[in-house]
Design a protein around this motif. Structure first.
Motif, PDB file in Angstrom:
ATOM      1  N   TYR A   5     -12.444  -7.383  10.360  1.00 50.20           N
ATOM      2  CA  TYR A   5     -11.248  -7.395  11.185  1.00 50.20           C
ATOM      3  C   TYR A   5     -11.011  -5.927  11.540  1.00 50.20           C
ATOM      4  N   TYR A  33      -2.947   0.327  -3.961  1.00 56.80           N
ATOM      5  CA  TYR A  33      -2.661  -0.927  -3.299  1.00 56.80           C
ATOM      6  C   TYR A  33      -2.433  -2.002  -4.349  1.00 56.80           C
ATOM      7  N   ALA A  73      -2.179 -12.995   8.900  1.00 52.28           N
ATOM      8  CA  ALA A  73      -2.532 -12.422  10.204  1.00 52.28           C
ATOM      9  C   ALA A  73      -3.746 -11.508  10.067  1.00 52.28           C
ATOM     10  N   GLY A  74      -4.729 -11.981   9.312  1.00 47.60           N
ATOM     11  CA  GLY A  74      -5.969 -11.219   9.187  1.00 47.60           C
ATOM     12  C   GLY A  74      -5.806  -9.904   8.481  1.00 47.60           C
ATOM     13  N   ASN A  75      -4.908  -9.846   7.520  1.00 43.67           N
ATOM     14  CA  ASN A  75      -4.675  -8.627   6.746  1.00 43.67           C
ATOM     15  C   ASN A  75      -4.155  -7.484   7.612  1.00 43.67           C
ATOM     16  N   THR A  76      -3.444  -7.806   8.657  1.00 42.92           N
ATOM     17  CA  THR A  76      -2.837  -6.772   9.492  1.00 42.92           C
ATOM     18  C   THR A  76      -1.843  -5.974   8.668  1.00 42.92           C
ATOM     19  N   ILE A  77      -1.905  -4.671   8.804  1.00 48.35           N
ATOM     20  CA  ILE A  77      -1.029  -3.779   8.034  1.00 48.35           C
ATOM     21  C   ILE A  77       0.097  -3.269   8.913  1.00 48.35           C
ATOM     22  N   TYR A  78       1.292  -3.265   8.328  1.00 49.70           N
ATOM     23  CA  TYR A  78       2.468  -2.752   9.016  1.00 49.70           C
ATOM     24  C   TYR A  78       3.070  -1.641   8.169  1.00 49.70           C
ATOM     25  N   PHE A  79       3.423  -0.553   8.833  1.00 50.13           N
ATOM     26  CA  PHE A  79       3.837   0.648   8.130  1.00 50.13           C
ATOM     27  C   PHE A  79       5.346   0.854   8.158  1.00 50.13           C
ATOM     28  N   GLY A  80       5.825   1.517   7.099  1.00 51.40           N
ATOM     29  CA  GLY A  80       7.194   1.995   7.088  1.00 51.40           C
ATOM     30  C   GLY A  80       7.314   3.277   7.886  1.00 51.40           C
ATOM     31  N   TYR A  83       0.821  -1.200   0.000  1.00 51.82           N
ATOM     32  CA  TYR A  83       0.000   0.000   0.000  1.00 51.82           C
ATOM     33  C   TYR A  83       0.864   1.263   0.000  1.00 51.82           C
ATOM     34  N   PHE A 108      -8.751  -2.832  13.773  1.00 57.06           N
ATOM     35  CA  PHE A 108      -7.410  -2.501  14.231  1.00 57.06           C
ATOM     36  C   PHE A 108      -7.395  -1.107  14.867  1.00 57.06           C
ATOM     37  N   LEU A 149       3.300   7.193   3.293  1.00 54.51           N
ATOM     38  CA  LEU A 149       3.553   5.982   4.064  1.00 54.51           C
ATOM     39  C   LEU A 149       3.371   4.758   3.189  1.00 54.51           C
ATOM     40  N   TYR A 184       0.011   5.204   1.199  1.00 53.36           N
ATOM     41  CA  TYR A 184      -0.924   6.142   1.801  1.00 53.36           C
ATOM     42  C   TYR A 184      -0.282   7.535   1.814  1.00 53.36           C
ATOM     43  N   TYR A 193      -4.281   1.766  15.602  1.00 51.33           N
ATOM     44  CA  TYR A 193      -2.890   2.137  15.418  1.00 51.33           C
ATOM     45  C   TYR A 193      -2.618   3.435  16.171  1.00 51.33           C
TER      46      TYR A 193
END
Lengths: 113, 112
Positions: free
Chosen positions: B32, A49, A98-105, A34, B34, A90, A36, B36
């Motif tokens: 789901y 995306y 993991a359930g489409n968990t998003i991790y950011f730079g 992605y 979240f 971002l 953003y 943050y």
């Protein structure tokens, strides 16, 4: 473990100049990717995306484009920047396992002058 | 289709007081959810997530959130605010295999 890196962290570009922001993910394969943007005082705006190499979905019409030349590489580009392109960009990856968990730079600050 | 609404763009609490940040969602499929946190000039960090297991989810830094399907809510709470909690908080919804949608964020101010 998985990591995500994006660069450059900060850049100042004149109006009409090109842009290239790069993002790479390590430690996983076939992630969702992605881009953003956060403009000052505003929330997160999804720009692009990607669910796979060469598969890009654009969320908003604009003078930006994205490419995914490799599985874990995502590039944000522009041929000619506008003042309104200024903001905090971002990159992120989504972990489907993991359930489409998003991790950011860490983010990239772009100032167009 | 999915969407998230965060009530209150700015919330102020006294140090040691309860933190309550509100989030309501809309989703056509089981969601789901979240939360943050974003500190100034940094990327977003995952606080906690709900993925159809326990409805009360505990996260990092003492935060927790409860999924209430009947109210379509996923409010974030912390019993006692600390100065280091001052940041912007984002709620997000992302059904499996679909894109994640973020709320507009809530800035939390902690008053000493």
């Amino acid at each position: 473990s998985q990591t995500i890196h994006q660069w450059p962290a900060t850049l100042v570009q004149p109006v009409g100049s090109p842009l290239s922001l790069e993002c790479t993910v390590e430690g996983t394969s076939n992630p969702n990717l992605y881009w953003y943007r956060q403009a000052a005082g505003r929330g997160l705006q999804l720009l692009f995306y990607s669910v796979g190499i060469g598969q890009i979905s654009s969320e908003v019409p604009q003078n930006l484009s994205a490419s995914r030349p490799q599985d874990r590489q995502f590039i944000l580009s522009s041929k000619k920047l506008l003042l309104s392109d200024s903001g905090f960009y971002l990159c992120a990856w989504g972990d489907r396992a993991a359930g489409n968990t998003i991790y950011f730079g860490e983010g990239s600050w772009l100032t167009v002058v | 289709a999915q969407s998230v609404t965060q009530l209150g763009s700015h919330v102020s609490v006294s140090e040691g007081a309860l933190v309550l940040l509100r989030c309501n969602y809309s989703s056509s499929v089981p969601p789901y959810l979240f939360w943050y946190v974003q500190y100034p000039n940094q990327g977003l960090q995952l606080l906690l997530k709900y993925t159809s297991a326990a409805t009360l989810v505990k996260g990092i830094n003492g935060f927790e959130a409860e999924f209430k399907k009947s109210e379509t809510s996923f409010h974030l709470t912390k019993p006692s605010a600390h100065m280091s909690d001052a940041a912007e908080y984002f709620c997000a919804v992302g059904p499996l295999y679909q894109k994640v949608t973020f709320g507009t964020g809530t800035k939390l101010q902690v008053i000493p």
